[in-house]
Design a protein around this motif. Structure first.
Motif, PDB file in Angstrom:
ATOM      1  N   ASN A 226       0.807  -1.226   0.000  1.00 26.35           N
ATOM      2  CA  ASN A 226       0.000   0.000   0.000  1.00 26.35           C
ATOM      3  C   ASN A 226       0.840   1.276   0.000  1.00 26.35           C
ATOM      4  O   ASN A 226       0.323   2.373   0.177  1.00 26.35           O
ATOM      5  CB  ASN A 226      -0.980  -0.019   1.189  1.00 26.35           C
ATOM      6  CG  ASN A 226      -0.291  -0.321   2.493  1.00 26.35           C
ATOM      7  OD1 ASN A 226       0.936  -0.404   2.553  1.00 26.35           O
ATOM      8  ND2 ASN A 226      -1.059  -0.497   3.558  1.00 26.35           N
ATOM      9  N   MET A 227       2.157   1.152  -0.203  1.00 26.20           N
ATOM     10  CA  MET A 227       3.036   2.325  -0.254  1.00 26.20           C
ATOM     11  C   MET A 227       3.451   2.669  -1.680  1.00 26.20           C
ATOM     12  O   MET A 227       4.166   3.644  -1.908  1.00 26.20           O
ATOM     13  CB  MET A 227       4.280   2.084   0.617  1.00 26.20           C
ATOM     14  CG  MET A 227       3.919   1.906   2.078  1.00 26.20           C
ATOM     15  SD  MET A 227       5.296   1.297   3.045  1.00 26.20           S
ATOM     16  CE  MET A 227       4.444   0.912   4.575  1.00 26.20           C
ATOM     17  N   ALA A 228       2.997   1.843  -2.628  1.00 26.16           N
ATOM     18  CA  ALA A 228       3.413   2.089  -4.024  1.00 26.16           C
ATOM     19  C   ALA A 228       2.965   3.471  -4.485  1.00 26.16           C
ATOM     20  O   ALA A 228       3.701   4.177  -5.186  1.00 26.16           O
ATOM     21  CB  ALA A 228       2.835   1.003  -4.931  1.00 26.16           C
ATOM     22  N   LYS A 233       4.050   9.017  -6.334  1.00 24.14           N
ATOM     23  CA  LYS A 233       3.714  10.444  -6.197  1.00 24.14           C
ATOM     24  C   LYS A 233       4.964  11.273  -5.908  1.00 24.14           C
ATOM     25  O   LYS A 233       5.111  12.395  -6.379  1.00 24.14           O
ATOM     26  CB  LYS A 233       2.691  10.613  -5.065  1.00 24.14           C
ATOM     27  CG  LYS A 233       2.130  12.015  -4.946  1.00 24.14           C
ATOM     28  CD  LYS A 233       0.978  12.010  -3.954  1.00 24.14           C
ATOM     29  CE  LYS A 233       0.086  13.224  -4.108  1.00 24.14           C
ATOM     30  NZ  LYS A 233       0.621  14.449  -3.662  1.00 24.14           N
ATOM     31  N   ASN A 234       5.894  10.685  -5.145  1.00 21.66           N
ATOM     32  CA  ASN A 234       7.137  11.393  -4.818  1.00 21.66           C
ATOM     33  C   ASN A 234       8.054  11.569  -6.019  1.00 21.66           C
ATOM     34  O   ASN A 234       9.095  12.214  -5.916  1.00 21.66           O
ATOM     35  CB  ASN A 234       7.907  10.627  -3.724  1.00 21.66           C
ATOM     36  CG  ASN A 234       7.234  10.725  -2.369  1.00 21.66           C
ATOM     37  OD1 ASN A 234       6.310  11.508  -2.197  1.00 21.66           O
ATOM     38  ND2 ASN A 234       7.689   9.931  -1.411  1.00 21.66           N
ATOM     39  N   GLY A 235       7.708  10.931  -7.126  1.00 22.11           N
ATOM     40  CA  GLY A 235       8.536  11.060  -8.336  1.00 22.11           C
ATOM     41  C   GLY A 235       9.740  10.129  -8.330  1.00 22.11           C
ATOM     42  O   GLY A 235      10.701  10.326  -9.067  1.00 22.11           O
ATOM     43  N   TRP A 236       9.679   9.081  -7.493  1.00 17.53           N
ATOM     44  CA  TRP A 236      10.835   8.190  -7.369  1.00 17.53           C
ATOM     45  C   TRP A 236      10.800   7.022  -8.357  1.00 17.53           C
ATOM     46  O   TRP A 236      11.733   6.224  -8.387  1.00 17.53           O
ATOM     47  CB  TRP A 236      10.900   7.627  -5.943  1.00 17.53           C
ATOM     48  CG  TRP A 236      11.115   8.681  -4.884  1.00 17.53           C
ATOM     49  CD1 TRP A 236      11.547   9.969  -5.084  1.00 17.53           C
ATOM     50  CD2 TRP A 236      10.910   8.542  -3.477  1.00 17.53           C
ATOM     51  NE1 TRP A 236      11.624  10.633  -3.887  1.00 17.53           N
ATOM     52  CE2 TRP A 236      11.244   9.783  -2.874  1.00 17.53           C
ATOM     53  CE3 TRP A 236      10.489   7.499  -2.659  1.00 17.53           C
ATOM     54  CZ2 TRP A 236      11.162  10.007  -1.500  1.00 17.53           C
ATOM     55  CZ3 TRP A 236      10.411   7.711  -1.276  1.00 17.53           C
ATOM     56  CH2 TRP A 236      10.748   8.947  -0.710  1.00 17.53           C
ATOM     57  N   VAL A 237       9.717   6.892  -9.092  1.00 19.20           N
ATOM     58  CA  VAL A 237       9.579   5.713  -9.971  1.00 19.20           C
ATOM     59  C   VAL A 237       9.462   6.159 -11.429  1.00 19.20           C
ATOM     60  O   VAL A 237       8.552   6.907 -11.783  1.00 19.20           O
ATOM     61  CB  VAL A 237       8.329   4.889  -9.579  1.00 19.20           C
ATOM     62  CG1 VAL A 237       8.173   3.676 -10.493  1.00 19.20           C
ATOM     63  CG2 VAL A 237       8.405   4.443  -8.122  1.00 19.20           C
ATOM     64  N   GLN A 238      10.383   5.708 -12.266  1.00 20.30           N
ATOM     65  CA  GLN A 238      10.332   6.061 -13.693  1.00 20.30           C
ATOM     66  C   GLN A 238       9.756   4.916 -14.543  1.00 20.30           C
ATOM     67  O   GLN A 238       9.393   5.110 -15.695  1.00 20.30           O
ATOM     68  CB  GLN A 238      11.738   6.437 -14.209  1.00 20.30           C
ATOM     69  CG  GLN A 238      12.155   7.865 -13.853  1.00 20.30           C
ATOM     70  CD  GLN A 238      12.320   8.060 -12.354  1.00 20.30           C
ATOM     71  OE1 GLN A 238      13.044   7.323 -11.698  1.00 20.30           O
ATOM     72  NE2 GLN A 238      11.627   9.043 -11.794  1.00 20.30           N
ATOM     73  N   ALA A 266       0.137   3.333 -11.778  1.00 24.14           N
ATOM     74  CA  ALA A 266       1.147   3.807 -12.751  1.00 24.14           C
ATOM     75  C   ALA A 266       0.469   4.676 -13.816  1.00 24.14           C
ATOM     76  O   ALA A 266       0.987   5.728 -14.200  1.00 24.14           O
ATOM     77  CB  ALA A 266       1.866   2.619 -13.380  1.00 24.14           C
ATOM     78  N   LYS A 267      -0.703   4.250 -14.240  1.00 24.86           N
ATOM     79  CA  LYS A 267      -1.426   5.039 -15.252  1.00 24.86           C
ATOM     80  C   LYS A 267      -1.773   6.417 -14.671  1.00 24.86           C
ATOM     81  O   LYS A 267      -1.609   7.442 -15.317  1.00 24.86           O
ATOM     82  CB  LYS A 267      -2.685   4.300 -15.695  1.00 24.86           C
ATOM     83  CG  LYS A 267      -3.384   5.052 -16.818  1.00 24.86           C
ATOM     84  CD  LYS A 267      -4.473   4.226 -17.433  1.00 24.86           C
ATOM     85  CE  LYS A 267      -5.182   5.047 -18.482  1.00 24.86           C
ATOM     86  NZ  LYS A 267      -4.981   4.622 -19.805  1.00 24.86           N
ATOM     87  N   HIS A 268      -2.232   6.414 -13.428  1.00 31.48           N
ATOM     88  CA  HIS A 268      -2.615   7.678 -12.786  1.00 31.48           C
ATOM     89  C   HIS A 268      -1.427   8.644 -12.738  1.00 31.48           C
ATOM     90  O   HIS A 268      -1.572   9.841 -12.972  1.00 31.48           O
ATOM     91  CB  HIS A 268      -3.127   7.394 -11.368  1.00 31.48           C
ATOM     92  CG  HIS A 268      -3.473   8.632 -10.611  1.00 31.48           C
ATOM     93  ND1 HIS A 268      -4.646   9.324 -10.823  1.00 31.48           N
ATOM     94  CD2 HIS A 268      -2.784   9.337  -9.671  1.00 31.48           C
ATOM     95  CE1 HIS A 268      -4.665  10.389 -10.032  1.00 31.48           C
ATOM     96  NE2 HIS A 268      -3.550  10.414  -9.327  1.00 31.48           N
ATOM     97  N   TYR A 269      -0.247   8.104 -12.432  1.00 33.74           N
ATOM     98  CA  TYR A 269       0.928   8.969 -12.282  1.00 33.74           C
ATOM     99  C   TYR A 269       1.726   9.127 -13.582  1.00 33.74           C
ATOM    100  O   TYR A 269       2.792   9.739 -13.599  1.00 33.74           O
ATOM    101  CB  TYR A 269       1.841   8.431 -11.168  1.00 33.74           C
ATOM    102  CG  TYR A 269       1.230   8.571  -9.792  1.00 33.74           C
ATOM    103  CD1 TYR A 269       1.083   9.827  -9.197  1.00 33.74           C
ATOM    104  CD2 TYR A 269       0.781   7.462  -9.090  1.00 33.74           C
ATOM    105  CE1 TYR A 269       0.517   9.953  -7.935  1.00 33.74           C
ATOM    106  CE2 TYR A 269       0.214   7.588  -7.828  1.00 33.74           C
ATOM    107  CZ  TYR A 269       0.075   8.841  -7.254  1.00 33.74           C
ATOM    108  OH  TYR A 269      -0.491   8.972  -6.006  1.00 33.74           O
ATOM    109  N   GLY A 270       1.238   8.519 -14.667  1.00 28.96           N
ATOM    110  CA  GLY A 270       1.915   8.659 -15.966  1.00 28.96           C
ATOM    111  C   GLY A 270       3.246   7.930 -16.034  1.00 28.96           C
ATOM    112  O   GLY A 270       4.189   8.363 -16.702  1.00 28.96           O
TER     113      GLY A 270
END
Ligand code: MRU
Length: 357
Positions: A226-228, A233-238, A266-270
């Protein structure tokens, strides 16, 4: 190669010792605390090893089943009943887990080999079966290496990658699928920051992925499922890299429970969401995700398994599906040993099996 990496990418999760005629597996249920190897000799032991996840991960299950079929074939006397007995063993092993198509695929390949060589002498027939199992194993090593190369083309040095469950060397052979590009890139001096979902309820991310990556010297951070959202959101995942247990002809993909939630986030955050797997995990006979059988497992895995005392009422109702299906519309690309398939998947996946190409 760096010794730490070599230890991880060359782990012998499944080994067939031909001199001793022994099938040996690493018991993944005991990791990361204990490295114990088990010898599988009977059909019941083989069934149990797959069912209880001592050996797990779609490609690894297929490899184990292939060697198991060879071991069982050795126990059947040659004669009229050879093939039908082997078929019965195949059906029994195949009933251990329903979702990963590599299991039925490998059993079918072994039965086909048996059928093609039935007229040979017993030693020659058994040798043909051994060679087929060894070829399935060697082929997976080559496929994982190719998947890793293709996967590396969609990320760059310094990227953050989120993964779910375990699709590393333990689940396959050598580099793995979803972890393959990370391990291959690390071997080439690249640096990635990996977020490993814990993967409730069986903790493959905590017990296996973070274990494999940390041992290989990769910067890995373990998070609860539940932390994904917050790390995205923090911008840590490309990019998100996940494995697969069955890919339907339209690109819908079954993977460990929780994967579809990661894809929706992932879709939500692009953030691009990639599925990595060998073509043996693609089931062209399965039109879409609604036709993929989803394994349901014992509620005890949720209520009690990892706790000293039960963490739920003994009689509370539980639903414990082991996999979910990610809709093809959420998938940026399916990375196979033959290249990267993109939408429309009905066309790009079919092209992989087009023998004229
Ligand atoms: O239940 P498991 O641990 O066998 O589930 C494994 C997965 O879902 C993996 O992601 C998948 O099999 C791909 S392994 C390369």
């Amino acid at each position: 190669m760096d010794e730490k990496l070599r230890k991880v990418t060359h782990v012998e999760n499944i080994r067939y010792d031909k001199a001793a005629e022994e099938l040996v597996i690493l018991d993944q249920t005991l990791l990361p605390n204990e490295e114990k190897f088990l010898r599988l000799t009977t059909a019941e032991e083989m069934y149990d090893a797959i069912k209880t996840l001592k050996v797990r991960g779609a490609p690894a299950i297929g490899i184990c089943a292939a060697y198991s079929m060879y071991v069982l074939a050795r126990s059947i006397p040659q004669g009229e009943e050879f093939y039908s007995t082997l078929e019965k063993y195949g059906a029994y092993l195949n009933s251990s887990r329903p979702t990963a198509v590599n299991l039925s695929w490998a059993i079918r390949e072994m039965l086909k080999t048996a059928q093609e060589n039935l007229s040979l002498s017993r030693p020659a027939l058994l040798e043909a079966l051994y060679e087929k199992a060894a070829a399935i194993h060697a082929d997976d090593i080559a496929k994982c290496a190719a998947i890793s190369e293709y996967g590396l083309t969609v990320v760059k040095d310094g990227d953050g990658i989120l993964t779910h469950c375990n699709a590393g060397p333990l689940a396959t052979s050598r580099y793995g699928t979803a972890l393959g590009p990370i391990l291959l890139g690390t071997e080439r001096g690249m640096k990635f920051r990996v977020f490993s979902d814990e993967t409730r309820p069986l903790l493959q991310g905590a017990r296996l992925t973070s274990y494999e990556l940390q041992r290989a010297g990769v910067d890995v951070t373990l998070i609860c499922d539940n932390m994904a959202s917050i790390v995205m959101k923090n911008g840590w995942v490309q990019a998100c890299f996940v494995g697969c247990d069955r890919v339907a002809a339209n690109g819908d993909t079954a993977n460990k429970i929780g994967t579809s939630g990661v894809a929706i986030l992932a879709k939500h955050y692009g953030i691009p969401f990639y599925v990595l797997g060998p073509t043996s995990t693609i089931d062209m006979n399965c039109p879409d995700g609604d036709h993929i059988p989803i394994e349901e497992r014992d509620p005890e895995e949720i209520k009690n398994m990892w706790y000293e005392k039960p963490m739920a009422l003994r009689d509370v109702k539980c639903y414990n599906p082991a996999f979910d299906v990610t809709d093809h519309s959420l998938i940026t690309g399916i990375i196979t040993e033959k290249g990267i398939c993109r939408a429309p998947y009905t066309e790009s996946l079919a092209a992989l099996f087009d023998n004229k190409k």
